[in-house]
Design an enzyme around this catalytic site. Structure first.
Site, PDB file in Angstrom:
ATOM      1  N   SER A  45      47.919  38.855  48.315  1.00  0.00           N
ATOM      2  CA  SER A  45      46.804  37.914  48.378  1.00  0.00           C
ATOM      3  C   SER A  45      45.603  38.537  49.097  1.00  0.00           C
ATOM      4  CB  SER A  45      47.279  36.621  49.045  1.00  0.00           C
ATOM      5  OG  SER A  45      46.312  35.627  48.933  1.00  0.00           O
ATOM      6  N   ASP A  59      39.487  36.352  46.179  1.00  0.00           N
ATOM      7  CA  ASP A  59      40.391  37.261  46.879  1.00  0.00           C
ATOM      8  C   ASP A  59      41.147  38.072  45.818  1.00  0.00           C
ATOM      9  OD1 ASP A  59      42.219  35.326  46.034  1.00  0.00           O
ATOM     10  OD2 ASP A  59      43.440  35.487  47.827  1.00  0.00           O
ATOM     11  N   ASP A  64      44.058  38.237  44.421  1.00  0.00           N
ATOM     12  CA  ASP A  64      44.858  37.588  43.367  1.00  0.00           C
ATOM     13  C   ASP A  64      44.160  36.361  42.799  1.00  0.00           C
ATOM     14  OD1 ASP A  64      45.387  36.245  45.807  1.00  0.00           O
ATOM     15  OD2 ASP A  64      47.250  35.433  44.999  1.00  0.00           O
ATOM     16  N   ASP A  94      43.253  33.402  43.729  1.00  0.00           N
ATOM     17  CA  ASP A  94      43.546  31.974  43.901  1.00  0.00           C
ATOM     18  C   ASP A  94      42.558  31.325  44.866  1.00  0.00           C
ATOM     19  OD1 ASP A  94      44.612  33.240  46.133  1.00  0.00           O
ATOM     20  OD2 ASP A  94      46.498  32.104  46.121  1.00  0.00           O
TER      21      ASP A  94
END
Ligand code: MG
Length: 458
Positions: A106, A248, A250, A252
Site C-alpha cells: 500500500s 497511493d 495500490d 485505494d
C-alpha cells in the site's frame, strides 16, 4: 533491531529480502489455500484465487511464490498482473473466485511489500478467519497435493476494462465529458497510473499525468499526504487544471488538490464523495471512529446518518453491507461504493468528485467552502499495552462528561468535536486524534492526553 514480519487482519507485511522472502510468500499462499479448502469442505470442483500486484520491483517474485504456494495446495490461480487493490476485488467477483490476493504494501515505502487477502465477497477476512490463516502459516499446518492435483495458472488482462465499466456506471459520463476537465494526476509510479489515465481519457478529460509509469520506483514517499505531493500542486497551478488527484501505490487511497494548487487534505475526499451521494437522496453512510465529523454534518443536512465502526476497511465495508449504505470509507482518502466493490477505490472517488463538479458547475474550493470546517490534530507516543490501558482508564475519568465509544480504544464525543485514542496493532504506540471546529480546542484535547502519558512511568 530488525523489523518483525507483521501479520494482521489486513494480511502480511515485511521488509523485502529481510523478513519477507519468496519462501515466506509461498508458505503464506499454502496457508491461504488450506484455509479456503477448510472453508469449502467436500467441494468437488477446484477452488480458485485471482492474484494481482502493485508495481514494486519485488512484486513479480512474491506473486510467483504466492502462486506456487496456492497451486501446490491444489488451488487454481488467475494472474491479473499489475493492477490496483480494488481491481483485484472487482475481478474476484467477476471471475467468481473463492478468494483474491494482492501483493502490495500500500502506501508504505519501497523497501516494504506485503500480501493482502480477500475472501469470495472481496472483503478482507474477518478476525476469526484471519486468525486461522495466521495460525496455519505460523504452524506450517498445510499439506501439498500429489502429482495429479496441483492447481493450474491462467492469465486475465481484463481488469482495467471491468474496473472502468463499473466505475463509470455510477455517473453521467456525458455530463462529465461536456465539461472537458483538465485533470492533474500523480500515481507515484504505482498501479493506478495506467487504469486511471484510461478512465479520465474516456471521460473527455485533458490529463496532465506525472509519475504515471508502472516502474515501482516511487518518485516521492508514496503516502499521498501534503508534504509528498508538492510537485502535483505545482502541476495543477502551472497547467491551470481544474483538480489534481494523488493516489497511493495500490490506488485505494485518493488525495485531492484544488484548482489553486492547494492540497485540501485526505479527509475531504470522503467528504466530497459523501456530498455527492447525499445530493441524490438520503440514506446511511459508514466510516470509522477516526474519520472527520464533516460526513456527519453532510449526512444530517440530507436527513441521513452515519454508522461509525472500529478502524479498518473490513469493518467499514461490513457496516455498509449491513445497513445498505449509499457511501462509506475512511478519512485517509478511501472511498467505498458497494455498487463497485466493498473496497476503498481511488477511481470511485475520482468519478464521484468529477460528477459533483460537473453537476454543480462549482470549483473544488467552492465545494470545500460549503462543507463545515473542522480542524484535526494527530499525534502519537510510545506506550506498551499496559501503559495504553492505563491511559484509556484515566482518559475515561478525565473526559467523563463526554459520550464514549469503547469498541476501538476510546472515542470521546464532545459538543464541539471528538477525541479518539487507540493503541497500534503493530507497534508499541498509542495514536491520538482530535477534531474540533477550533484548532486550539483540538490541540487542547490532545495536550490533555499527552499530560496523562507523562503522568505514568515508562
Ligand atoms: Mg493503499
Amino acid at each position: 533491531m530488525a523489523e518483525q514480519l507483521i501479520i494482521s487482519i489486513s494480511g502480511l507485511r515485511g521488509v523485502v529480502g529481510e523478513n519477507l522472502t519468496a519462501s515466506v510468500a509461498c508458505e503464506y499462499g499454502r496457508a491461504f489455500g488450506a484455509f479456503l479448502k477448510n472453508r469449502h469442505p467436500g467441494r468437488e470442483s477446484r477452488l480458485s484465487v485471482c492474484v494481482g500486484r502493485d508495481t514494486r520491483p519485488s512484486g513479480q517474485m512474491l506473486q510467483s511464490a504466492l502462486t506456487e504456494g496456492l497451486c501446490a495446495g491444489g488451488i487454481n490461480v488467475t494472474d491479473l498482473g499489475v493492477v490496483t487493490t480494488p481491481g483485484v476485488g472487482i475481478m474476484a467477483q467477476e471471475l467468481r473466485c473463492n478468494g483474491g490476493a494482492v501483493v502490495t504494501a500500500s502506501h508504505n515505502p519501497a523497501k516494504y511489500n506485503g500480501i493482502k487477502l480477500l475472501l469470495d465477497n472481496s472483503m478482507a477476512p474477518p478476525p476469526d478467519a484471519a486468525g486461522q490463516i495466521k495460525k496455519s502459516f505460523l504452524e506450517e499446518d498445510f499439506h501439498v497435493v500429489d502429482s495429479s492435483m496441483p492447481g493450474g495458472l491462467t492469465r486475465d488482462d481484463r481488469t482495467d476494462i471491468v474496473h472502468i465499466a463499473k466505475v463509470v456506471a455510477l455517473i453521467d459520463t456525458d455530463a462529465v465529458a461536456a465539461r472537458k476537465f483538465r485533470v492533474a494526476l500523480d500515481s507515484v509510479n504505482g498501479a493506478g497510473g495506467r487504469v486511471t489515465k484510461k478512465l479520465l481519457a474516456g471521460l473527455g478529460c485533458e490529463v496532465c499525468a506525472i509519475n504515471d509509469e508502472p516502474t515501482g520506483v516511487f518518485a516521492h514517499t508514496p503516502e499521498p499526504t501534503a508534504e509528498n505531493v508538492t510537485v502535483l500542486c505545482d502541476v495543477v497551478r502551472n497547467a491551470k487544471a481544474d483538480i489534481g488527484f494523488a493516489q497511493d501505490p495500490d490506488a485505494d487511497r485518493l488525495a485531492i488538490v484544488d484548482e489553486s494548487g492547494k492540497y485540501i487534505g485526505e479527509e475531504y475526499t470522503l467528504a466530497l464523495a459523501a456530498k455527492y451521494a447525499f445530493s441524490k437522496g438520503t440514506g446511511e453512510a459508514a466510516t470509522n471512529l477516526s474519520t472527520s465529523r464533516m460526513i456527519d454534518e453532510i449526512a444530517a443536512r440530507a436527513g441521513g446518518k452515519v454508522i461509525r465502526t472500529p478502524v479498518g476497511e473490513a469493518n467499514v465495508a461490513a457496516a455498509m453491507l449491513g445497513h445498505d449504505c449509499i457511501i462509506g470509507g475512511e478519512g485517509n482518502g478511501g472511498v467505498i461504493d458497494l455498487r463497485v466493490s466493498p473496497i476503498r477505490d481511488s477511481l470511485v472517488g475520482i468519478v464521484l468528485v468529477l460528477q459533483l463538479l460537473a453537476e454543480t458547475g462549482k470549483t473544488v474550493s467552492q465545494l470545500i467552502d460549503e462543507i463545515p470546517r473542522y480542524r484535526m490534530i494527530k499525534d502519537k507516543f510510545s506506550a506498551d499495552s499496559a501503559a495504553s490501558q492505563r491511559i484509556l482508564d484515566m482518559a475515561k475519568k478525565v473526559f467523563a462528561g463526554a459520550e464514549v465509544d469503547v469498541r476501538d480504544g476510546c472515542r470521546f464525543d464532545f459538543e464541539d468535536g471528538w477525541l479518539h485514542l487507540r493503541a497500534s496493532n503493530t507497534e508499541p504506540v498509542m495514536r491520538v486524534i482530535a477534531e474540533a471546529r477550533d484548532e486550539g480546542a483540538a490541540r487542547g484535547y490532545v495536550n490533555q492526553v499527552l499530560s496523562l502519558r507523562k503522568a505514568i512511568p515508562d
